[in-house]
Design a protein around this motif. Structure first.
Motif, PDB file in Angstrom:
ATOM      1  N   GLN A  76      88.791  38.372  16.299  1.00 43.54           N
ATOM      2  CA  GLN A  76      87.637  36.814  15.864  1.00 43.54           C
ATOM      3  C   GLN A  76      88.648  35.404  16.415  1.00 43.54           C
ATOM      4  O   GLN A  76      87.672  35.281  17.193  1.00 43.54           O
ATOM      5  CB  GLN A  76      87.920  36.850  14.801  1.00 43.54           C
ATOM      6  CG  GLN A  76      86.997  35.871  13.777  1.00 43.54           C
ATOM      7  CD  GLN A  76      85.464  36.487  14.333  1.00 43.54           C
ATOM      8  OE1 GLN A  76      84.415  36.896  13.926  1.00 43.54           O
ATOM      9  NE2 GLN A  76      84.215  35.060  14.946  1.00 43.54           N
ATOM     10  N   VAL A  77      90.156  35.527  17.138  1.00 39.20           N
ATOM     11  CA  VAL A  77      90.293  34.198  17.285  1.00 39.20           C
ATOM     12  C   VAL A  77      90.466  33.842  18.173  1.00 39.20           C
ATOM     13  O   VAL A  77      89.807  32.693  19.402  1.00 39.20           O
ATOM     14  CB  VAL A  77      91.970  33.604  16.088  1.00 39.20           C
ATOM     15  CG1 VAL A  77      92.119  32.433  16.746  1.00 39.20           C
ATOM     16  CG2 VAL A  77      91.807  33.698  14.917  1.00 39.20           C
ATOM     17  N   ILE A  78      90.368  35.022  19.095  1.00 41.83           N
ATOM     18  CA  ILE A  78      90.095  35.102  20.590  1.00 41.83           C
ATOM     19  C   ILE A  78      88.704  35.192  20.327  1.00 41.83           C
ATOM     20  O   ILE A  78      88.814  33.918  21.674  1.00 41.83           O
ATOM     21  CB  ILE A  78      90.654  36.662  21.140  1.00 41.83           C
ATOM     22  CG1 ILE A  78      92.381  36.325  21.323  1.00 41.83           C
ATOM     23  CG2 ILE A  78      89.994  36.183  22.536  1.00 41.83           C
ATOM     24  CD1 ILE A  78      92.426  37.575  22.070  1.00 41.83           C
ATOM     25  N   VAL A  79      87.681  35.381  20.229  1.00 37.57           N
ATOM     26  CA  VAL A  79      86.153  35.173  20.261  1.00 37.57           C
ATOM     27  C   VAL A  79      85.989  33.654  19.990  1.00 37.57           C
ATOM     28  O   VAL A  79      85.504  33.012  20.855  1.00 37.57           O
ATOM     29  CB  VAL A  79      85.355  35.591  19.096  1.00 37.57           C
ATOM     30  CG1 VAL A  79      84.279  35.030  19.627  1.00 37.57           C
ATOM     31  CG2 VAL A  79      85.862  37.065  19.727  1.00 37.57           C
ATOM     32  N   ASN A  80      86.621  32.515  19.354  1.00 42.09           N
ATOM     33  CA  ASN A  80      86.843  31.270  18.609  1.00 42.09           C
ATOM     34  C   ASN A  80      86.790  30.647  19.843  1.00 42.09           C
ATOM     35  O   ASN A  80      86.379  29.996  20.365  1.00 42.09           O
ATOM     36  CB  ASN A  80      87.213  30.776  17.517  1.00 42.09           C
ATOM     37  CG  ASN A  80      86.156  31.576  16.488  1.00 42.09           C
ATOM     38  OD1 ASN A  80      85.699  32.293  16.193  1.00 42.09           O
ATOM     39  ND2 ASN A  80      87.133  31.542  14.985  1.00 42.09           N
ATOM     40  N   ALA A  81      88.389  31.008  20.183  1.00 42.12           N
ATOM     41  CA  ALA A  81      88.453  30.287  21.179  1.00 42.12           C
ATOM     42  C   ALA A  81      87.883  30.541  22.315  1.00 42.12           C
ATOM     43  O   ALA A  81      87.902  29.033  23.549  1.00 42.12           O
ATOM     44  CB  ALA A  81      90.417  30.856  21.411  1.00 42.12           C
ATOM     45  N   LEU A  82      87.763  31.030  23.305  1.00 45.11           N
ATOM     46  CA  LEU A  82      86.799  31.756  24.439  1.00 45.11           C
ATOM     47  C   LEU A  82      85.649  31.236  24.286  1.00 45.11           C
ATOM     48  O   LEU A  82      85.213  30.863  25.189  1.00 45.11           O
ATOM     49  CB  LEU A  82      86.721  33.085  25.098  1.00 45.11           C
ATOM     50  CG  LEU A  82      87.986  33.888  25.432  1.00 45.11           C
ATOM     51  CD1 LEU A  82      87.264  35.457  25.623  1.00 45.11           C
ATOM     52  CD2 LEU A  82      89.138  33.095  25.972  1.00 45.11           C
ATOM     53  N   GLY A  83      85.107  31.130  23.395  1.00 46.11           N
ATOM     54  CA  GLY A  83      83.914  29.891  22.914  1.00 46.11           C
ATOM     55  C   GLY A  83      83.353  28.717  23.266  1.00 46.11           C
ATOM     56  O   GLY A  83      82.901  28.344  23.759  1.00 46.11           O
ATOM     57  N   ILE A  84      84.823  28.198  22.658  1.00 45.43           N
ATOM     58  CA  ILE A  84      85.238  27.088  22.683  1.00 45.43           C
ATOM     59  C   ILE A  84      85.108  25.713  24.142  1.00 45.43           C
ATOM     60  O   ILE A  84      84.511  25.175  24.632  1.00 45.43           O
ATOM     61  CB  ILE A  84      86.316  26.097  22.201  1.00 45.43           C
ATOM     62  CG1 ILE A  84      85.744  26.134  20.570  1.00 45.43           C
ATOM     63  CG2 ILE A  84      86.646  24.851  22.331  1.00 45.43           C
ATOM     64  CD1 ILE A  84      87.036  25.438  19.626  1.00 45.43           C
ATOM     65  N   LEU A  85      85.488  27.120  24.499  1.00 46.84           N
ATOM     66  CA  LEU A  85      86.081  26.880  26.568  1.00 46.84           C
ATOM     67  C   LEU A  85      84.542  27.658  26.917  1.00 46.84           C
ATOM     68  O   LEU A  85      84.729  26.702  28.351  1.00 46.84           O
ATOM     69  CB  LEU A  85      87.118  27.392  27.260  1.00 46.84           C
ATOM     70  CG  LEU A  85      88.369  27.491  26.401  1.00 46.84           C
ATOM     71  CD1 LEU A  85      89.992  28.368  26.523  1.00 46.84           C
ATOM     72  CD2 LEU A  85      89.161  26.411  26.682  1.00 46.84           C
ATOM     73  N   GLY A  86      84.151  27.791  26.359  1.00 47.34           N
ATOM     74  CA  GLY A  86      82.799  28.339  28.114  1.00 47.34           C
ATOM     75  C   GLY A  86      82.881  30.129  28.226  1.00 47.34           C
ATOM     76  O   GLY A  86      82.230  30.042  29.529  1.00 47.34           O
ATOM     77  N   GLY A 125      84.539  18.147  30.788  1.00 46.75           N
ATOM     78  CA  GLY A 125      83.286  18.134  29.736  1.00 46.75           C
ATOM     79  C   GLY A 125      82.983  19.102  28.922  1.00 46.75           C
ATOM     80  O   GLY A 125      82.465  17.827  28.047  1.00 46.75           O
ATOM     81  N   ASP A 126      82.216  19.519  29.526  1.00 44.06           N
ATOM     82  CA  ASP A 126      81.553  20.240  28.655  1.00 44.06           C
ATOM     83  C   ASP A 126      82.356  21.266  27.328  1.00 44.06           C
ATOM     84  O   ASP A 126      81.814  21.391  26.222  1.00 44.06           O
ATOM     85  CB  ASP A 126      80.884  21.406  29.860  1.00 44.06           C
ATOM     86  CG  ASP A 126      80.052  22.689  28.563  1.00 44.06           C
ATOM     87  OD1 ASP A 126      78.668  21.384  28.223  1.00 44.06           O
ATOM     88  OD2 ASP A 126      80.043  24.037  28.626  1.00 44.06           O
ATOM     89  N   ALA A 127      84.124  22.138  27.947  1.00 45.36           N
ATOM     90  CA  ALA A 127      84.360  21.957  27.285  1.00 45.36           C
ATOM     91  C   ALA A 127      84.867  21.260  26.212  1.00 45.36           C
ATOM     92  O   ALA A 127      84.812  21.392  24.564  1.00 45.36           O
ATOM     93  CB  ALA A 127      85.357  22.581  28.045  1.00 45.36           C
ATOM     94  N   LEU A 128      85.084  20.248  26.176  1.00 41.67           N
ATOM     95  CA  LEU A 128      85.048  19.243  25.588  1.00 41.67           C
ATOM     96  C   LEU A 128      84.457  18.366  24.338  1.00 41.67           C
ATOM     97  O   LEU A 128      84.898  18.307  23.433  1.00 41.67           O
ATOM     98  CB  LEU A 128      85.900  17.827  26.215  1.00 41.67           C
ATOM     99  CG  LEU A 128      86.045  16.516  25.313  1.00 41.67           C
ATOM    100  CD1 LEU A 128      87.712  16.364  24.143  1.00 41.67           C
ATOM    101  CD2 LEU A 128      86.478  15.213  26.237  1.00 41.67           C
ATOM    102  N   ALA A 129      83.245  18.936  25.165  1.00 42.52           N
ATOM    103  CA  ALA A 129      82.356  18.320  23.602  1.00 42.52           C
ATOM    104  C   ALA A 129      81.390  19.845  23.317  1.00 42.52           C
ATOM    105  O   ALA A 129      81.316  19.756  22.015  1.00 42.52           O
ATOM    106  CB  ALA A 129      80.570  18.479  24.803  1.00 42.52           C
ATOM    107  N   ALA A 130      81.658  20.801  23.789  1.00 45.59           N
ATOM    108  CA  ALA A 130      82.084  22.159  22.405  1.00 45.59           C
ATOM    109  C   ALA A 130      83.161  22.103  21.600  1.00 45.59           C
ATOM    110  O   ALA A 130      83.146  22.577  20.375  1.00 45.59           O
ATOM    111  CB  ALA A 130      82.775  23.468  23.210  1.00 45.59           C
TER     112      ALA A 130
END
Length: 581
Positions: A563-573, A145-150
């Protein structure tokens, strides 16, 4: 820059010019995506087959006409008709170079979109009974739920993260009785906890707190007077415990909604039921016995029923019990009407595996209370089996018979917990192997992705060592001559980077954050693969002391991967460490 969106728009424009009779709805069905076999090109579209039949034309003839429109396009190296009418495009290197410029310019906003248009979305997740600490069964839904919200916030939705507190049922009375026993224990009494009460040691501090506040005064009170006092305090303590558990995974809700606020005279349930009656959505009637019940087991009585079948459910649903109290479903209807009246036309509910039977009735309720103006998507998270080296793993159980969220996080850390629980579809059962997620090998997905990120930093350290005069500042990287990147290996890596905006959009539309985890792993694999090629072929190494301009261009590519790895991991928390110990 979203290459797929760009060419979708170009192809749609060309089709409208070539075939004016094709309406907007027909054109909107056109898909532009990577071909299944990369050997066929960079992009593939079904445009010809979408419009051919409705317009009474031959698909290959339509595809050929469309292909002619792109023969002289500077962004297209080749376009060819394939099969029954697919159109395959091979793009010019300059397109991929622009992707790198876009990543450098947008940084953390590369892949972020406005597709949500600011639509208000309520994502309700966890919503466990407030009767103890979070256990492993809640953890998957919490992370999902948290990742989906992000993900939805990243895609332009106005997201509210909500926790529904089930604090109106009999389980809360049981909790209060359990806490009252621990209070007596704190006063020195030897207690035994009878079956049906909560035995966990997590209630011991509550008993101590009650002793500190009330001394021994609760002992002299009738239980009917003491329990309400205890209930308020133990609920507050359990919610503090739940918040603290969720914080271990960096999960924080915007709203904690109390079910108790729906009850009482003139409460939301009363108001909702009155409104349903006015709208003709309830009636007094009898239900057929459910399957598997004998007549002796079935209470055949006239009762208040919601016309759920009018809104897609299998049967109509009772709203009032035989004792006059409301059913759980009556509270659910009132709660979701409350959400709608708060302005949410899109709702996502994340449920555990044991709630899959609630989906149709909940969708019917939302359709009814919003007059069709709102939708709810119910996501069910299947069970997690705990393993160690492939064998069932029983951890220390400090809270009665529960394996807690805190146990799991303490064992493997928040990053591994979050990534591994997202590295599978939510509706598929999964194994969580503690040994695997602690390994520093390519078989451990979270390590594999985080290692790719750390490797990007090691490349820059190598550049600073071998070319100390080379300016590798963000401004220099943004100005790098990336047109020097012409090899197949380099452009293949950019092709993976170009998939990011499309992946985000598809994941957000489908409410599937696991697609982000899959993408992060694919990007890491592509980067590690390029690294391996450089070990075998010196011409492909990121740092080449004899060619500083090419080195700078490749460092721009490496920084784009970072940068794109950071963006992806940021969504995943999940954290993106610069080094791994």
């Amino acid at each position: 820059m979203d290459v797929f969106a760009l060419f979708s728009a170009r192809i749609a424009e060309a089709m409208q010019q070539l075939f004016p009779d094709a309406g907007a709805d027909l054109i909107a069905r056109i898909v532009v995506e990577p071909p299944r076999d990369p050997a066929h090109g960079d992009l593939s579209t079904n445009a010809a087959m979408v419009v051919a039949k409705p317009l009474g034309r031959n698909p290959r003839e339509v595809a050929t006409a469309l292909a002619e429109r792109f023969r002289d396009d500077a962004d297209v190296d080749a376009v060819e008709v394939a099969g029954p009418g697919f159109l395959n495009f091979r793009l010019a290197p300059a397109v991929w170079h622009r992707v790198l410029h876009s990543i450098a310019q947008l940084g953390p906003d590369y892949g972020r979109s406005t597709m949500g248009g600011g639509t208000r979305v309520n994502v309700e997740y966890v919503s466990a009974n407030p009767t103890g600490p979070m256990h492993v069964g809640h953890t998957r839904g919490a992370v999902f739920g948290d990742a989906l919200a992000a993900l939805m916030a990243y895609s332009g939705y106005d997201v509210t993260r909500e926790y529904y507190i089930n604090d109106a049922g009999g389980q809360v009375d049981t909790l209060a009785q359990s806490a009252l026993l621990r209070y007596r224990e704190a006063l020195g009494e030897t207690i035994s906890i009878p079956p049906g009460l909560y035995p966990g040691d997590y209630l011991v501090p509550v008993g101590q707190a009650l002793k500190t506040e009330f001394g021994d005064s609760l002992l002299g009170m009738p239980e009917a007077e003491a329990l309400p006092l205890v209930k308020d305090r133990v609920l507050a303590a359990m919610l503090d415990l739940i918040r603290a558990d969720l914080a271990k995974l960096n999960i924080h809700h915007d709203v904690f909604f109390s079910e108790r606020t729906l009850h009482g005279q003139g409460g939301d349930i009363d108001l909702t039921l009155a409104w349903l009656r006015e709208e003709g959505m309830v009636y007094e009637g009898r239900l057929e016995p459910p399957k598997g019940k004998t007549p002796e087991d079935w209470e055949d009585r006239e009762q208040t029923l919601f016309r759920a079948t009018d809104y897609g459910d299998d049967v109509d649903r009772p709203l009032v019990k035989s004792d006059g109290s409301y059913t759980y479903f009556a509270a659910d209807i009132a709660y979701h009407r409350n959400k709608f009246l708060r302005g949410f036309t899109q709702m996502v509910n994340v449920f555990g595996a044991d709630h899959s039977g609630y989906i149709k009735r909940l969708q019917a309720a939302v359709k009814a209370v919003s007059m069709g103006a709102a939708d709810v998507d119910v996501k069910v998270c299947q069970l997690v089996r705990l393993l160690k080296n492939g064998e069932p793993f029983k951890m220390s159980k400090r809270s009665g018979d529960l394996v807690t969220l805190a146990d799991v996080v303490e064992e493997v850390g928040p990053d591994a917990t979050r990534f591994m629980l997202l590295f599978r579809r939510n509706d598929a059962a999964m194994d969580f192997d503690f040994a695997l997620v602690k390994e520093q090998t390519k078989d451990n997905p979270v390590f594999y992705v985080q290692y790719a990120h750390a490797r990007t930093y090691s490349v820059f350290k190598t550049a600073q060592r071998d070319l100390p005069e080379l300016d590798v500042s963000p401004a220099a990287l943004a100005a790098a001559d990336v047109s020097l990147l012409q090899s197949t290996a380099e452009l293949d890596l950019v092709r993976v980077l170009a998939q990011w905006p499309r992946t985000v959009a598809a994941a957000a539309a489908a409410h599937e954050p696991h697609r982000i985890a899959f993408y992060a792993h694919d990007l890491a694999a592509a980067f590690h693969g390029f690294w391996a090629k450089g070990k075998d072929d010196p011409q492909l190494r990121f740092v080449n002391g004899a060619e500083p301009n090419l080195t700078l261009a490749r460092l721009a590519l490496v920084d784009a991967v970072r940068q794109v790895i950071v963006n992806a991991l940021g969504i995943l928390g999940v954290a993106a460490p610069e080094e791994l110990s």
